[in-house]
Design a protein around this motif. Structure first.
Motif, short mmCIF file in Angstrom:
data_model
loop_
_atom_site.label_atom_id
_atom_site.label_comp_id
_atom_site.label_asym_id
_atom_site.label_seq_id
_atom_site.Cartn_x
_atom_site.Cartn_y
_atom_site.Cartn_z
N PHE A 63 103.80 83.46 24.11
CA PHE A 63 104.59 84.57 24.01
C PHE A 63 104.52 85.76 24.96
N HIS A 65 104.60 85.22 28.32
CA HIS A 65 105.16 84.85 29.41
C HIS A 65 106.86 84.38 28.91
N ASN A 66 106.98 84.34 27.66
CA ASN A 66 108.03 83.72 26.88
C ASN A 66 108.36 82.20 27.73
N GLU A 67 107.23 81.26 27.46
CA GLU A 67 107.43 80.09 28.04
C GLU A 67 106.92 79.02 27.05
N LYS A 97 111.25 78.63 30.67
CA LYS A 97 111.10 79.77 30.18
C LYS A 97 112.32 79.90 29.12
N GLU A 99 114.42 82.72 26.31
CA GLU A 99 114.88 83.90 26.19
C GLU A 99 114.14 84.53 25.00
N GLY A 100 113.71 85.80 25.17
CA GLY A 100 113.14 86.70 24.52
C GLY A 100 113.45 86.66 22.85
N THR A 102 114.70 84.34 21.11
CA THR A 102 114.27 83.06 20.32
C THR A 102 112.74 83.23 20.23
N MET A 103 112.08 83.47 21.34
CA MET A 103 110.73 83.56 21.23
C MET A 103 110.17 84.56 20.11
N LYS A 107 107.75 83.76 17.08
CA LYS A 107 106.75 84.69 16.75
C LYS A 107 106.24 84.89 15.35
#
Length: 128
Positions: A63, A65-67, A97, A99-100, A102-103, A107
């Protein structure tokens, strides 16, 4: 006797941009209806193969590095070995990678779903 299916036209093989946005928004609207919607969302936003998606464990999500770490699959049917397995080929091992938005959804999801024996994100009783 042989039977073949005609090859699909190029436009039939892929979801176009407009339809993918509609699908993405529809999936996001239904996330409260089950883990399967999260699986479809992640598949749509990353392009991961199904066996890669169901092989994801909680620690594969970075989370900071959004990977996503893609280094294994999960045997999900009777034709596959049970449990974790190798990727399709060596080039399939990768970090991607995401996108934020979705991450962030994942989370939040991780705060609500229980861990399991194999730490699978998309675990259900048929996983084993």
């Amino acid at each position: 006797m042989k039977y073949t299916v005609d090859a699909k036209e190029e436009f039939e093989k892929y979801v176009n941009y407009h339809d993918s946005i509609l699908l993405l928004n529809g999936l996001k609207d239904r996330l409260d209806q089950g883990l399967g919607y999260y699986l479809l969302l992640l598949g749509l936003t990353t392009g991961l193969r199904f066996e890669e998606l169901v092989g994801l464990v909680f620690s594969d999500f970075n989370f900071n590095h959004n990977e996503l770490n893609i280094d294994k699959t999960w045997g999900y049917n009777n034709r596959m070995p049970t449990g974790f397995g190798p990727l399709k080929n060596k080039a399939s091992k990768r970090k991607i990678k995401v996108e934020g938005t979705t991450m962030a959804l994942f989370k939040d999801l991780f705060k609500t779903i229980p861990d399991n024996e194999h730490h699978l994100v998309f675990y259900n009783e048929k996983s084993i």
